[in-house]
Write an enzyme that holds these catalytic residues in place. Structure first.
Site, PDB file in Angstrom:
ATOM      1  N   LYS A 176       9.176  23.592 -12.976  1.00 26.68           N
ATOM      2  CA  LYS A 176       8.275  22.465 -12.717  1.00 26.68           C
ATOM      3  C   LYS A 176       7.931  22.393 -11.229  1.00 26.68           C
ATOM      4  O   LYS A 176       6.771  22.187 -10.858  1.00 26.68           O
ATOM      5  CB  LYS A 176       8.912  21.153 -13.168  1.00 26.68           C
ATOM      6  CG  LYS A 176       8.056  19.941 -12.834  1.00 26.68           C
ATOM      7  CD  LYS A 176       7.690  19.106 -13.991  1.00 26.68           C
ATOM      8  CE  LYS A 176       6.616  18.099 -13.618  1.00 26.68           C
ATOM      9  NZ  LYS A 176       6.583  16.942 -14.489  1.00 26.68           N
ATOM     10  N   HIS A 217       1.255  18.796 -25.823  1.00 28.58           N
ATOM     11  CA  HIS A 217       1.123  17.371 -25.504  1.00 28.58           C
ATOM     12  C   HIS A 217      -0.116  16.703 -26.067  1.00 28.58           C
ATOM     13  O   HIS A 217      -0.087  15.518 -26.366  1.00 28.58           O
ATOM     14  CB  HIS A 217       1.195  17.162 -23.987  1.00 28.58           C
ATOM     15  CG  HIS A 217       2.613  17.127 -23.482  1.00 28.58           C
ATOM     16  ND1 HIS A 217       3.461  18.211 -23.600  1.00 28.58           N
ATOM     17  CD2 HIS A 217       3.352  16.154 -22.893  1.00 28.58           C
ATOM     18  CE1 HIS A 217       4.644  17.899 -23.092  1.00 28.58           C
ATOM     19  NE2 HIS A 217       4.600  16.663 -22.657  1.00 28.58           N
ATOM     20  N   HIS A 257       8.687  10.626 -27.493  1.00 33.82           N
ATOM     21  CA  HIS A 257       7.776  11.560 -26.838  1.00 33.82           C
ATOM     22  C   HIS A 257       8.191  13.022 -27.095  1.00 33.82           C
ATOM     23  O   HIS A 257       7.376  13.840 -27.517  1.00 33.82           O
ATOM     24  CB  HIS A 257       7.715  11.255 -25.342  1.00 33.82           C
ATOM     25  CG  HIS A 257       6.906  12.243 -24.567  1.00 33.82           C
ATOM     26  ND1 HIS A 257       5.537  12.313 -24.677  1.00 33.82           N
ATOM     27  CD2 HIS A 257       7.267  13.234 -23.715  1.00 33.82           C
ATOM     28  CE1 HIS A 257       5.087  13.295 -23.903  1.00 33.82           C
ATOM     29  NE2 HIS A 257       6.118  13.868 -23.311  1.00 33.82           N
ATOM     30  N   HIS A 291       0.529  13.595 -28.153  1.00 32.38           N
ATOM     31  CA  HIS A 291       0.016  12.265 -27.822  1.00 32.38           C
ATOM     32  C   HIS A 291      -0.706  11.620 -29.001  1.00 32.38           C
ATOM     33  O   HIS A 291      -0.704  10.407 -29.161  1.00 32.38           O
ATOM     34  CB  HIS A 291      -0.910  12.324 -26.602  1.00 32.38           C
ATOM     35  CG  HIS A 291      -0.166  12.544 -25.318  1.00 32.38           C
ATOM     36  ND1 HIS A 291      -0.766  13.073 -24.193  1.00 32.38           N
ATOM     37  CD2 HIS A 291       1.119  12.328 -24.984  1.00 32.38           C
ATOM     38  CE1 HIS A 291       0.135  13.171 -23.223  1.00 32.38           C
ATOM     39  NE2 HIS A 291       1.289  12.722 -23.672  1.00 32.38           N
ATOM     40  N   GLU A 337      -3.063  18.794 -10.620  1.00 38.03           N
ATOM     41  CA  GLU A 337      -3.478  19.303 -11.921  1.00 38.03           C
ATOM     42  C   GLU A 337      -4.946  19.675 -11.995  1.00 38.03           C
ATOM     43  O   GLU A 337      -5.698  19.181 -12.817  1.00 38.03           O
ATOM     44  CB  GLU A 337      -3.133  18.296 -13.037  1.00 38.03           C
ATOM     45  CG  GLU A 337      -3.206  18.933 -14.414  1.00 38.03           C
ATOM     46  CD  GLU A 337      -2.547  18.074 -15.497  1.00 38.03           C
ATOM     47  OE1 GLU A 337      -1.466  17.542 -15.262  1.00 38.03           O
ATOM     48  OE2 GLU A 337      -3.151  17.972 -16.561  1.00 38.03           O
ATOM     49  N   ARG A 370       0.806  -1.236   0.000  1.00 39.49           N
ATOM     50  CA  ARG A 370       0.000   0.000   0.000  1.00 39.49           C
ATOM     51  C   ARG A 370       0.828   1.269   0.000  1.00 39.49           C
ATOM     52  O   ARG A 370       0.372   2.335   0.382  1.00 39.49           O
ATOM     53  CB  ARG A 370      -0.962   0.036   1.183  1.00 39.49           C
ATOM     54  CG  ARG A 370      -1.969  -1.093   1.158  1.00 39.49           C
ATOM     55  CD  ARG A 370      -3.285  -0.664   1.791  1.00 39.49           C
ATOM     56  NE  ARG A 370      -4.219  -1.763   1.730  1.00 39.49           N
ATOM     57  CZ  ARG A 370      -4.283  -2.717   2.636  1.00 39.49           C
ATOM     58  NH1 ARG A 370      -3.490  -2.689   3.695  1.00 39.49           N
ATOM     59  NH2 ARG A 370      -5.155  -3.691   2.502  1.00 39.49           N
ATOM     60  N   ARG A 423      -1.133  23.465 -13.496  1.00 36.61           N
ATOM     61  CA  ARG A 423      -0.239  22.376 -13.890  1.00 36.61           C
ATOM     62  C   ARG A 423      -0.515  21.949 -15.331  1.00 36.61           C
ATOM     63  O   ARG A 423       0.363  21.442 -16.017  1.00 36.61           O
ATOM     64  CB  ARG A 423      -0.365  21.182 -12.927  1.00 36.61           C
ATOM     65  CG  ARG A 423       0.666  20.101 -13.201  1.00 36.61           C
ATOM     66  CD  ARG A 423       0.845  19.098 -12.075  1.00 36.61           C
ATOM     67  NE  ARG A 423       1.846  18.101 -12.469  1.00 36.61           N
ATOM     68  CZ  ARG A 423       2.339  17.165 -11.690  1.00 36.61           C
ATOM     69  NH1 ARG A 423       1.938  17.078 -10.425  1.00 36.61           N
ATOM     70  NH2 ARG A 423       3.234  16.298 -12.134  1.00 36.61           N
ATOM     71  N   LYS A 458       3.929  12.194 -10.738  1.00 38.44           N
ATOM     72  CA  LYS A 458       3.044  11.397 -11.601  1.00 38.44           C
ATOM     73  C   LYS A 458       3.738  10.072 -11.906  1.00 38.44           C
ATOM     74  O   LYS A 458       4.880  10.060 -12.366  1.00 38.44           O
ATOM     75  CB  LYS A 458       2.771  12.125 -12.916  1.00 38.44           C
ATOM     76  CG  LYS A 458       1.786  13.261 -12.795  1.00 38.44           C
ATOM     77  CD  LYS A 458       1.399  13.753 -14.177  1.00 38.44           C
ATOM     78  CE  LYS A 458       0.476  14.958 -14.101  1.00 38.44           C
ATOM     79  NZ  LYS A 458       0.158  15.477 -15.438  1.00 38.44           N
ATOM     80  N   GLU A 500      11.453  19.176 -24.113  1.00 34.77           N
ATOM     81  CA  GLU A 500      10.768  19.479 -22.839  1.00 34.77           C
ATOM     82  C   GLU A 500      11.427  20.661 -22.130  1.00 34.77           C
ATOM     83  O   GLU A 500      10.764  21.408 -21.416  1.00 34.77           O
ATOM     84  CB  GLU A 500      10.733  18.256 -21.919  1.00 34.77           C
ATOM     85  CG  GLU A 500       9.999  17.037 -22.500  1.00 34.77           C
ATOM     86  CD  GLU A 500       8.482  17.058 -22.280  1.00 34.77           C
ATOM     87  OE1 GLU A 500       7.928  18.080 -21.821  1.00 34.77           O
ATOM     88  OE2 GLU A 500       7.850  16.024 -22.576  1.00 34.77           O
TER      89      GLU A 500
HETATM   90 ZN    ZN Z   1       6.191  15.424 -21.919  1.00 37.07          ZN
END
Ligand code: ZN
Ligand code: ADP
Length: 370
Positions: free
Chosen positions: A230, A251, A269, A255, A240, A124, A244, A146, A188
């Site tokens: 960041k 993106h 990416h 994506h 977010e 957990r 954020r 994340k 980035e």
């Molecule tokens: Zn990215």
């Protein structure tokens, strides 16, 4: 002693340091010691990273009296899977990790995201620290908590927020990183300039080549500014709900390329994000929000540095409506509306859902038909 910089991600009792500088893997024992509940760790890494950095890491830990087990996984985006998630959790349990054991992610974003999610789920939730070894992971994915894996439905769709206890960004690890990966990570870095820091963007136009070529001072500066940006955004909006989302500049477009071209290496990416950020600026110009000159600067800098602003050959076959469908499947879609990150100029990004379909279609058409 080698010099390094330390920033803090301010999240009250979950605040943590980001150490940036050369030779930090060799000093990991001393630097990580204070972040550990007990001197026991479980390292997850991949087959490309392990030959360079696993031994130096383990000997540094061991000199500081810290025990470590290690698991070496295959490299690549396909490792961010349920299969490898199970492998990591079960390897940790077989090694009899305890609640006080700390997982260490030694590798790029793939290893960081997978290890973080595995740590969040094991018993957990056990602690974890990040030792990012790609530029992309050092400026972005290792900071902010994340974590997650990909599913058949898309990228990063299973995961959790789980903040690390510390981040060690050792710039020397970038010396073994393939050039293409360094360039993709650089996209980035550019993102932070484009979304909120025009002065940093000016600096990148002057010094970007040095960053990509691995000049220690320039790389350190670029990582510091990026991590500071960041860290600030994460501290303001950990989950977010608002600002954020600015970090998603480029993106949603990006994506869609990744989804269409697969995660096989046809497009990285960062490469997808570079094209996506160019599209976001083009769209902003088309909507009369942004001077055309700023979009030109974006395109020109990417092209000068070696980042393509047009998709690879195969993308020419993507139909516009298929591309738009991919955009609609992004996690960032709410009530069927895409939240766009647009810009009023370099360093002036903002969020809006107010984009006429025709204008969006025109930009997508123009990009796919190059
Ligand atoms: Zn990215
Ligand atoms: P990212 O950080 O871009 O999300 P990955 O974790 O997939 O991506 O890393 C990109 C590739 O670079 C992988 O093949 C990985 O094994 C390799 N790699 C990561 N760090 C290093 C390094 N410091 N030296 C050499 N190869 C590396």
């Amino acid at each position: 002693m080698t010099e390094h910089t330390t920033l803090t991600v301010a999240l009250d009792d979950r605040s943590y340091p980001i150490h940036i500088g050369p030779g930090l893997v060799e000093r990991a024992g001393g630097l990580l010691g204070p972040a550990l509940q007990k001197p026991r760790t479980f390292i997850v890494t991949d087959e490309n990273v392990a030959p360079h950095y696993l031994k130096p890491l383990q000997s540094s830990l061991s000199s500081a009296g810290i025990q470590s087990d290690a698991l070496i996984l295959p490299p690549g985006e396909t490792t961010k899977s349920f299969t490898q998630f199970q492998a990591v959790v079960e390897a940790m349990l077989s090694a009899r990790v305890e609640r006080s054991t700390t997982a260490i992610a030694l590798g790029g974003g793939v290893i960081g995201d997978l290890t973080g999610f595995s740590a969040a789920a094991t018993l957990r939730g056990i602690d974890f620290v990040q030792i990012p070894t790609t530029l992309l992971a050092q400026v972005d994915s290792s900071v902010g908590g994340k974590t997650g894996i990909n599913t058949a439905q898309g990228k990063n769709l299973a995961g959790s927020f789980h903040q690390p206890k510390a981040v060690l960004a050792d710039i020397n690890t970038l010396n073994t990183l393939p050039e293409r990966e360094r360039l993709a990570g650089y996209a980035e870095v550019c993102k932070y300039g484009l979304l909120g820091d025009e002065v940093f963007w000016d600096w990148l136009e002057q010094n970007g080549k040095k960053v990509v070529d691995g000049d220690a001072e320039a790389v350190t500066q670029a990582i510091e500014v990026s991590c500071r940006a960041k860290a600030r955004v994460v501290a303001d909006d950990e989950r977010e709900n608002g600002v954020r989302a600015l970090l998603n500049l480029g993106h949603t477009f990006g994506h869609a390329f990744e989804a269409e071209l697969g995660y096989s290496g046809a497009i990285l990416h960062g490469e997808a994000v570079a094209i996506g950020m160019t599209m976001a600026f083009d769209l902003s110009v088309r909507l009369g929000l942004c001077p055309a000159d700023d979009a030109n600067r974006v395109r020109q800098h990417f092209n000068t540095i070696g980042l393509s602003t047009t998709p690879p050959g195969q993308a020419g076959r993507i139909a516009t409506d298929v591309f738009l469908d991919h955009m609609m499947q992004d996690k960032k879609v709410a009530d069927g509306n895409i939240t766009f990150v647009l810009a009023r100029g370099i360093g002036k990004a903002f969020l809006t859902q107010d984009v006429p379909r025709d204008d969006l279609t025109a930009i997508v058409d123009a990009t796919l038909s190059v």
